[in-house]
Write an enzyme that holds these catalytic residues in place. Structure first.
Site, PDB file in Angstrom:
ATOM      1  N   GLU A 128      -6.085  45.182  12.450  1.00  0.00           N
ATOM      2  CA  GLU A 128      -5.095  46.045  11.810  1.00  0.00           C
ATOM      3  C   GLU A 128      -3.786  45.267  11.681  1.00  0.00           C
ATOM      4  O   GLU A 128      -3.619  44.219  12.331  1.00  0.00           O
ATOM      5  CB  GLU A 128      -4.876  47.314  12.633  1.00  0.00           C
ATOM      6  CG  GLU A 128      -6.115  48.190  12.728  1.00  0.00           C
ATOM      7  CD  GLU A 128      -5.882  49.499  13.476  1.00  0.00           C
ATOM      8  OE1 GLU A 128      -6.852  50.238  13.676  1.00  0.00           O
ATOM      9  OE2 GLU A 128      -4.714  49.762  13.857  1.00  0.00           O
ATOM     10  N   GLY A 132      -4.189  42.460  15.691  1.00  0.00           N
ATOM     11  CA  GLY A 132      -5.069  41.360  15.324  1.00  0.00           C
ATOM     12  C   GLY A 132      -5.765  40.842  16.565  1.00  0.00           C
ATOM     13  O   GLY A 132      -6.867  41.241  16.900  1.00  0.00           O
ATOM     14  N   GLU A 363     -11.464  35.382  13.406  1.00  0.00           N
ATOM     15  CA  GLU A 363     -12.374  35.545  14.554  1.00  0.00           C
ATOM     16  C   GLU A 363     -11.670  35.201  15.871  1.00  0.00           C
ATOM     17  O   GLU A 363     -12.281  34.692  16.811  1.00  0.00           O
ATOM     18  CB  GLU A 363     -13.643  34.693  14.394  1.00  0.00           C
ATOM     19  CG  GLU A 363     -14.513  35.083  13.226  1.00  0.00           C
ATOM     20  CD  GLU A 363     -15.228  36.408  13.411  1.00  0.00           C
ATOM     21  OE1 GLU A 363     -15.080  37.021  14.478  1.00  0.00           O
ATOM     22  OE2 GLU A 363     -15.930  36.828  12.470  1.00  0.00           O
TER      23      GLU A 363
END
Length: 382
Positions: A128, A132, A363
């Site tokens: 968001e 993060g 990621e």
């Protein structure tokens, strides 16, 4: 050609098929598609029908039944040809993980076949604008209303936003921090689900990324994956696999940059001889090759631990850190090898360099990977 040690003849045939697809169907169109910022949905459909979007899932679930060691080398080969597509393959596998691992048999029977057939493409809605690296700060909320849940909020930096058929979404069902998150499977046609304009990124232009907005999106209760409050555990378990996927993709990108740079060095002449005969440049290419080999070794080690059913959180973070830093270094050095030509769009290495940067960010940033690794190491001595 990368020299590989594969567990079976079937795996060797699979990698040969993927290399053929990459060379004949992906490489010829990647430059045009990236320049046009075109999302290649037809490519994902083709890969799905070939079985390449579900390789890591069991055959009984409709997957390819391949170990992570093989699946990740497939991702690497795809990335060698088209990084945006390889990232998409990894993201799609990530979106299927919660249902395939934590879903009930009834949920899996209902939704998993379409997800693993390749006819559907998924998006993973975790990050968001203010959440993060700090997953526990998620604000998107799911409120129980009878047998349903109503989702309100927004997600940021979502690959396939506006193109996916389903959105694996993490939302807050209580105010208990990390213990207050839950996982939901949101269909693309849900009323109240909308998308912002795609982000204008410096690279990976065929990987459409944008905000996913939930305006009182009503979901039937059966779309809760796992238990209420289990979302953090599901997200973290999925991220181990996702980080290995990005490590493999980054390795493939670096491999391609090495190939382009070394081929150029053998052909380009200065002072009457190929520039590859200059020791300074030859040593630079040697360092590039060492970085690619190191990256490949780290992600394969993590994959083999995963296949053995052993803990691999630390190794997944190491692989992500090493492989993405290697991709940034190797692609930057590839631009240097090509000199002024490397700085032009006539050659692909400038695109490789732009694509490599984000691998150090998504990621989990590489600073977060160092945090994960240090905690794992230090916990062994307490």
């Amino acid at each position: 050609m990368v020299q590989r040690v594969l567990p079976t003849d079937e795996a060797a045939d699979l990698l040969a098929l993927v290399r053929e697809i990459a060379d004949e169907q992906l490489l010829p169109q990647v430059d045009e598609a990236e320049a046009a910022h075109r999302f290649p949905r037809e490519v994902f459909t083709m890969l799905g029908r070939t079985g390449l979007l579900s390789l890591s899932y069991p055959e009984e679930q409709g997957g390819g039944g391949q170990p992570a060691e093989v699946y990740l080398q497939v991702v690497e080969e795809v990335a060698r040809a088209w990084m945006s597509v390889a990232v998409g393959v990894s993201v799609h596998a990530l979106t299927c993980f919660p249902l395939a691992t934590f879903g009930t048999p009834e949920q899996q029977e209902r939704w998993l076949p379409g997800m693993l057939s390749g006819e559907q493409l998924g998006a993973y809605c975790l990050s968001e604008p203010q959440a993060g690296s700090d997953v526990a700060a998620i604000r998107t909320r799911a409120v129980r209303d009878g047998d349903d849940y109503v989702l309100t909020g927004g997600k940021a930096w979502i690959s396939h936003a506006g193109h996916a058929d389903f959105y694996t979404t993490f939302a807050r069902t209580s105010d208990q921090g990390g213990r207050g998150l839950s996982c939901f499977l949101v269909p693309a046609d849900a009323e109240g689900l909308t998308f912002a304009e795609p982000e204008r990124k410096m690279g990976l232009h065929s990987d459409t990324v944008g905000e996913v907005l939930f305006d009182e999106v009503r979901l039937e209760g059966s779309r809760l994956i796992g238990q209420q409050g289990q979302g953090m555990a599901i997200a973290l378990a999925a991220l181990d696999s996702g980080r290995l996927g990005i490590a493999a993709a980054a390795t493939g990108l670096a491999q391609r940059a090495l190939e382009v740079a070394s081929a150029y060095a053998g052909e380009r002449e200065q002072f009457g001889r190929p520039i590859a005969e200059n020791q300074g440049l030859a040593f630079l290419i040697a360092d590039m090759a060492a970085a690619v080999g190191s990256a490949r070794a780290t992600y394969l080690h993590g994959a083999r631990l995963k296949d053995a059913g052993l803990p691999h959180t630390q190794e997944a973070s190491i692989a992500k850190l090493v492989a993405t830093d290697a991709a940034m270094k190797v692609t930057t050095d590839a631009v240097q090898v090509l000199g002024g030509y490397g700085y032009t769009t006539d050659f692909p290495v400038e695109r490789f360099m732009r694509e490599a940067k984000v691998t150090q960010i998504f990621e989990g940033t590489n600073q977060i990977q160092r945090l994960v690794i240090s905690r794992q190491v230090l916990a062994q001595h307490r």
